[in-house]
Design an enzyme around this catalytic site. Structure first.
Site, PDB file in Angstrom:
ATOM      1  N   HIS A  50      -3.065  10.968   0.801  1.00  0.00           N
ATOM      2  CA  HIS A  50      -2.535  10.718   2.149  1.00  0.00           C
ATOM      3  C   HIS A  50      -1.927  12.028   2.655  1.00  0.00           C
ATOM      4  O   HIS A  50      -0.732  12.137   2.900  1.00  0.00           O
ATOM      5  CB  HIS A  50      -1.511   9.584   2.121  1.00  0.00           C
ATOM      6  CG  HIS A  50      -1.296   8.912   3.454  1.00  0.00           C
ATOM      7  ND1 HIS A  50      -1.454   7.558   3.657  1.00  0.00           N
ATOM      8  CD2 HIS A  50      -0.945   9.411   4.663  1.00  0.00           C
ATOM      9  CE1 HIS A  50      -1.200   7.247   4.917  1.00  0.00           C
ATOM     10  NE2 HIS A  50      -0.879   8.360   5.555  1.00  0.00           N
ATOM     11  N   GLU A  85      -3.909  -0.133   8.148  1.00  0.00           N
ATOM     12  CA  GLU A  85      -2.739   0.251   8.951  1.00  0.00           C
ATOM     13  C   GLU A  85      -2.892  -0.280  10.359  1.00  0.00           C
ATOM     14  O   GLU A  85      -3.981  -0.196  10.951  1.00  0.00           O
ATOM     15  CB  GLU A  85      -2.603   1.779   9.055  1.00  0.00           C
ATOM     16  CG  GLU A  85      -1.869   2.438   7.934  1.00  0.00           C
ATOM     17  CD  GLU A  85      -1.766   3.949   8.140  1.00  0.00           C
ATOM     18  OE1 GLU A  85      -1.524   4.401   9.279  1.00  0.00           O
ATOM     19  OE2 GLU A  85      -1.947   4.663   7.143  1.00  0.00           O
ATOM     20  N   ASN A 143      -7.789   1.862   9.780  1.00  0.00           N
ATOM     21  CA  ASN A 143      -6.511   2.014  10.475  1.00  0.00           C
ATOM     22  C   ASN A 143      -6.815   2.030  11.960  1.00  0.00           C
ATOM     23  O   ASN A 143      -7.629   2.840  12.417  1.00  0.00           O
ATOM     24  CB  ASN A 143      -5.845   3.349  10.129  1.00  0.00           C
ATOM     25  CG  ASN A 143      -5.361   3.411   8.698  1.00  0.00           C
ATOM     26  OD1 ASN A 143      -5.466   2.445   7.945  1.00  0.00           O
ATOM     27  ND2 ASN A 143      -4.820   4.557   8.315  1.00  0.00           N
ATOM     28  N   GLU A 148      -7.578   8.343   6.360  1.00  0.00           N
ATOM     29  CA  GLU A 148      -7.903   8.991   7.633  1.00  0.00           C
ATOM     30  C   GLU A 148      -8.388  10.431   7.459  1.00  0.00           C
ATOM     31  O   GLU A 148      -7.734  11.380   7.906  1.00  0.00           O
ATOM     32  CB  GLU A 148      -6.692   8.974   8.563  1.00  0.00           C
ATOM     33  CG  GLU A 148      -6.183   7.591   8.885  1.00  0.00           C
ATOM     34  CD  GLU A 148      -5.118   7.597   9.989  1.00  0.00           C
ATOM     35  OE1 GLU A 148      -4.754   8.684  10.457  1.00  0.00           O
ATOM     36  OE2 GLU A 148      -4.684   6.501  10.390  1.00  0.00           O
ATOM     37  N   ARG A 204       0.862  -1.181   0.000  1.00  0.00           N
ATOM     38  CA  ARG A 204       0.000   0.000   0.000  1.00  0.00           C
ATOM     39  C   ARG A 204       0.903   1.237   0.000  1.00  0.00           C
ATOM     40  O   ARG A 204       1.702   1.422   0.929  1.00  0.00           O
ATOM     41  CB  ARG A 204      -0.901   0.003   1.258  1.00  0.00           C
ATOM     42  CG  ARG A 204      -1.740   1.244   1.335  1.00  0.00           C
ATOM     43  CD  ARG A 204      -2.606   1.370   2.586  1.00  0.00           C
ATOM     44  NE  ARG A 204      -3.182   2.690   2.584  1.00  0.00           N
ATOM     45  CZ  ARG A 204      -3.377   3.457   3.646  1.00  0.00           C
ATOM     46  NH1 ARG A 204      -3.083   3.007   4.853  1.00  0.00           N
ATOM     47  NH2 ARG A 204      -3.883   4.656   3.529  1.00  0.00           N
ATOM     48  N   TYR A 214      -4.860   1.631  15.905  1.00  0.00           N
ATOM     49  CA  TYR A 214      -3.602   1.470  16.639  1.00  0.00           C
ATOM     50  C   TYR A 214      -3.809   1.278  18.133  1.00  0.00           C
ATOM     51  O   TYR A 214      -2.973   0.695  18.810  1.00  0.00           O
ATOM     52  CB  TYR A 214      -2.729   2.724  16.459  1.00  0.00           C
ATOM     53  CG  TYR A 214      -2.144   2.886  15.077  1.00  0.00           C
ATOM     54  CD1 TYR A 214      -2.864   3.478  14.032  1.00  0.00           C
ATOM     55  CD2 TYR A 214      -0.840   2.473  14.808  1.00  0.00           C
ATOM     56  CE1 TYR A 214      -2.311   3.639  12.769  1.00  0.00           C
ATOM     57  CE2 TYR A 214      -0.277   2.640  13.544  1.00  0.00           C
ATOM     58  CZ  TYR A 214      -1.016   3.224  12.532  1.00  0.00           C
ATOM     59  OH  TYR A 214      -0.468   3.381  11.274  1.00  0.00           O
TER      60      TYR A 214
HETATM   61  C1  LIG Z   1       6.988  21.171  18.144  1.00  0.00           C
HETATM   62  C2  LIG Z   1       5.784  20.529  17.608  1.00  0.00           C
HETATM   63  C3  LIG Z   1       5.392  19.280  18.340  1.00  0.00           C
HETATM   64  C4  LIG Z   1       4.268  18.633  17.666  1.00  0.00           C
HETATM   65  C5  LIG Z   1       3.383  17.924  18.608  1.00  0.00           C
HETATM   66  C6  LIG Z   1       2.107  17.641  17.948  1.00  0.00           C
HETATM   67  C7  LIG Z   1       1.140  17.034  18.878  1.00  0.00           C
HETATM   68  C8  LIG Z   1       0.369  16.024  18.166  1.00  0.00           C
HETATM   69  C9  LIG Z   1      -0.649  15.367  19.009  1.00  0.00           C
HETATM   70  C10 LIG Z   1      -0.802  13.982  18.513  1.00  0.00           C
HETATM   71  C11 LIG Z   1      -2.195  13.503  18.499  1.00  0.00           C
HETATM   72  C12 LIG Z   1      -2.325  12.543  17.380  1.00  0.00           C
HETATM   73  C13 LIG Z   1      -3.435  11.624  17.578  1.00  0.00           C
HETATM   74  C14 LIG Z   1      -3.734  10.740  16.410  1.00  0.00           C
HETATM   75  C15 LIG Z   1      -2.929   9.884  15.900  1.00  0.00           C
HETATM   76  C16 LIG Z   1      -3.257   8.783  14.925  1.00  0.00           C
HETATM   77  O1  LIG Z   1      -4.585   8.492  14.801  1.00  0.00           O
HETATM   78  C17 LIG Z   1      -2.644   9.007  13.595  1.00  0.00           C
HETATM   79  N1  LIG Z   1      -1.258   9.434  13.665  1.00  0.00           N
HETATM   80  C18 LIG Z   1      -2.731   7.770  12.771  1.00  0.00           C
HETATM   81  O2  LIG Z   1      -2.350   8.090  11.462  1.00  0.00           O
HETATM   82  C19 LIG Z   1      -1.540   7.161  10.797  1.00  0.00           C
HETATM   83  O3  LIG Z   1      -0.520   6.992  11.678  1.00  0.00           O
HETATM   84  C20 LIG Z   1       0.671   6.388  11.284  1.00  0.00           C
HETATM   85  C21 LIG Z   1       1.528   6.407  12.510  1.00  0.00           C
HETATM   86  O4  LIG Z   1       1.281   7.534  13.261  1.00  0.00           O
HETATM   87  C22 LIG Z   1       1.222   7.112  10.067  1.00  0.00           C
HETATM   88  O5  LIG Z   1       1.881   8.254  10.343  1.00  0.00           O
HETATM   89  C23 LIG Z   1       0.203   7.276   8.969  1.00  0.00           C
HETATM   90  O6  LIG Z   1       0.621   8.135   7.977  1.00  0.00           O
HETATM   91  C24 LIG Z   1      -1.149   7.722   9.437  1.00  0.00           C
HETATM   92  O7  LIG Z   1      -2.064   7.321   8.442  1.00  0.00           O
END
Ligand SMILES: CCCCCCCCCCCCC/C=C/[C@@H](O)[C@@H](N)CO[C@@H]1O[C@H](CO)[C@H](O)[C@H](O)[C@H]1O
Length: 530
Positions: free
Chosen positions: A166, A420, A351, A211, A120, A353
């Site tokens: 994406h 995922e 997806n 997503e 994928r 996790y």
């Molecule tokens: C100085 C800057 C700091 C940045 C801090 C940012 C804070 C972010 C808070 C995070 C909350 C995220 C919650 C959600 C997460 C997941 O659902 C999401 N990441 C899933 O997406 C898939 O995840 C994979 C692994 O993370 C991958 O990246 C993929 O591309 C996504 O489809």
């Protein structure tokens, strides 16, 4: 007398031993039940069986996270976002990433080395159409890149599962408002048309959006993702309206013009955490259901059943009215739009996790916000293991419960592909010994197997995230999800298989979990690999 005394002592002793054993058993069970948040311990056992014939195993990446080659394509919103100081944890960008732009043959070789059925990957819109607007030009070198990748996959007999979006929107389209602008649905359909026409004969499954919740919530409401908008209370809802229309437009185009010639399938990938109510009370069970409706239902309901879920429509309307505004913050679909979006899926990509514990809590936040609209508190149980990502706690039984919930919530779901699933770490230095990731895949895959075999959910494929360590969005290169280690400091971005890669290969070769002894042998081999 002495005999009686001995007997009596023996009885007392036996009673004490029995009561000791009973107490220990109860305490152990109690602790286990407590640790599992009241879930039966069956969820912790390994289930030995194979996945059904025809089940497909794969692995995933996404264009901005791996491709690099930024100077060979049009600018996109992640270029802008990552080059803006303060947005990315380590100040990095995806300019080079894993350089899959040059290393795509190695990537395909590595997918083959794992013995997988499909790969994928996503297409970078601005690599094909630099400005995002097709009438302004197509890039021949962009077309050529994906042709070469697809040819290589075909050579290795690996099926292609391709994501159209994406998260890397061409910057010029963002300058027109991005997904807040409903006319993007038409631009997306034109882009999809080019992809179907150019690559369709080699693509088995198309995913329109990856997503959309993260695009909408992270990109337009909270702002930790590109384009970094903070439209509290409206960002998620307004963009969901455009994205759903864009998804349906691409699906309908394929169904009308390409399906009979190319024989592929089109779906969407939605992400969701399982929501476990903190107890059995109606208030907390309802809160957990709301969590799921706002997480996945806002997308799945219009596509599978038609229109937004009633609870979202009613809640957002009454919360908006209570603030003195007549029109709901949630856009309303016309009947024609409901009919246009409903049924636009051949499969559902999921997806997943992690899991959240959920409890009712009236929101008193002054901002009208997507999270606040749900009136709940969602949190990780402190007893759950941690990972390299603050949001990700491995809770294997959660994916089984989620799959079952989807089956019952959407009886017409057809088939689910887990698109995922994976876990991160933050190693200080090079390590190929990723035992927690081995555990993760063992337990999550086994729960997917139980969902299929015991709960009779029609899951037809599983995709590990990710082929190799890559640019992890706002976290840059600080979090590693790969089954291959990427040496980002080397010009060739060398990839080396980790123990988790070896373990996944074993499961794929055996098409499941054949026996306890086999599993123990694999784990020993994995141990020796370290
Ligand atoms: C100085 C800057 C700091 C940045 C801090 C940012 C804070 C972010 C808070 C995070 C909350 C995220 C919650 C959600 C997460 C997941 O659902 C999401 N990441 C899933 O997406 C898939 O995840 C994979 C692994 O993370 C991958 O990246 C993929 O591309 C996504 O489809």
């Amino acid at each position: 007398m002495e005999e009686l005394f001995n007997l009596c002592c023996l009885n007392v002793l036996l009673r004490n031993v029995r009561s000791f054993i009973f107490t220990v058993t109860i305490l152990t069970l109690g602790t286990a039940v407590f640790m599992l948040n009241g879930l039966p311990s069956e969820y912790d056992k390994i289930y030995f069986d194979q996945f059904p014939a025809g089940f497909r195993f794969g692995i995933a990446t996404a264009s901005y996270q791996v491709e690099g080659g930024a100077s060979h394509r049009g600018k996109n919103i992640w270029d802008t976002f990552s080059h803006t100081p303060g947005n990315i944890e380590d100040g990095s960008t995806g300019d080079e990433a894993c350089d899959s732009f040059r290393n795509y043959e190695t990537d395909v070789k590595n997918v083959a080395a794992l013995g997988l059925d499909f790969y994928r990957f996503s297409i970078s819109w601005s690599r094909l159409i630099p400005t995002g607007v097709i009438s302004e030009g197509i890039s021949e070198s962009g077309l050529d890149y994906y042709h070469k990748l697809l040819n290589k996959l075909e050579e290795e007999k690996i099926e292609a599962m391709v994501t159209l979006y994406h998260w890397d929107l061409p910057q010029k389209l963002q300058d027109y408002g991005g997904w807040t602008n409903v006319s993007l649905a038409e631009r997306f359909q034109e882009y999809a048309d080019l992809c179907f026409k150019s690559f369709g004969p080699k693509v088995k499954r198309w995913i329109t959006f990856n997503e959309p919740r993260e695009t909408s919530l992270g990109g337009y409401e909270i702002g930790y993702m590109a384009p970094g908008y903070k439209l509290h209370g409206t960002g998620t809802y307004n963009t969901s309206y455009t994205i759903l229309r864009a998804h349906a437009a691409a699906y309908r185009l394929y169904a009308e013009r390409y399906r009979n010639l190319q024989f592929g399938e089109v779906g969407i990938t939605l992400n969701c955490d399982w929501a476990q109510p903190v107890d059995n009370s109606v208030a907390n069970r309802d809160a957990a259901d709301r969590f799921l409706q706002w997480y996945i239902g806002i997308w799945a309901h219009p596509i599978l059943l038609g229109d937004y879920p009633a609870v979202i429509k009613e809640t957002v309307k009454s919360k908006t009215n209570a603030k003195g505004f007549r029109k709901s913050r949630l856009p309303e679909f016309s009947q024609d739009e409901i009919d246009y979006i409903k049924g636009t899926f051949d499969f559902l990509g999921l997806n997943s996790y992690t899991t959240r514990m959920v409890q009712y809590k009236q929101c008193s936040d002054e901002d009208d916000h997507y999270n606040c609209d749900q009136d709940l508190r969602a949190f990780a149980d402190p007893s759950w293991p941690t990972s390299g990502s603050s949001w990700l706690r491995p809770v294997p039984w959660g994916i089984r419960k989620l799959l079952s919930w989807i089956k019952h919530q959407y009886p017409n779901y057809r088939e689910i592909v887990v698109t995922e699933n994976g876990v991160s770490d933050r190693p200080e230095s090079v390590t190929l010994c990723d035992q927690p990731r081995v555990n993760f895949f063992q337990n999550y895959l086994n729960n997917v197997l139980m969902a299929i075999r015991i709960d009779e959910v029609n899951v037809v494929g599983y995709t590990a995230w990710s082929l190799m360590d890559n640019f992890e969005w706002a976290h840059g290169y600080t979090e590693r999800f790969g089954l291959f280690w990427t040496s980002f400091d080397r010009p060739d971005k060398l990839r080396t298989m980790k123990a988790s890669g070896l373990f996944y290969k074993k499961i794929v070769e055996s098409r499941g979990f054949p026996s306890k002894q086999t599993l123990l042998d694999w784990l020993e081999e994995v141990d020796n690999y370290c």
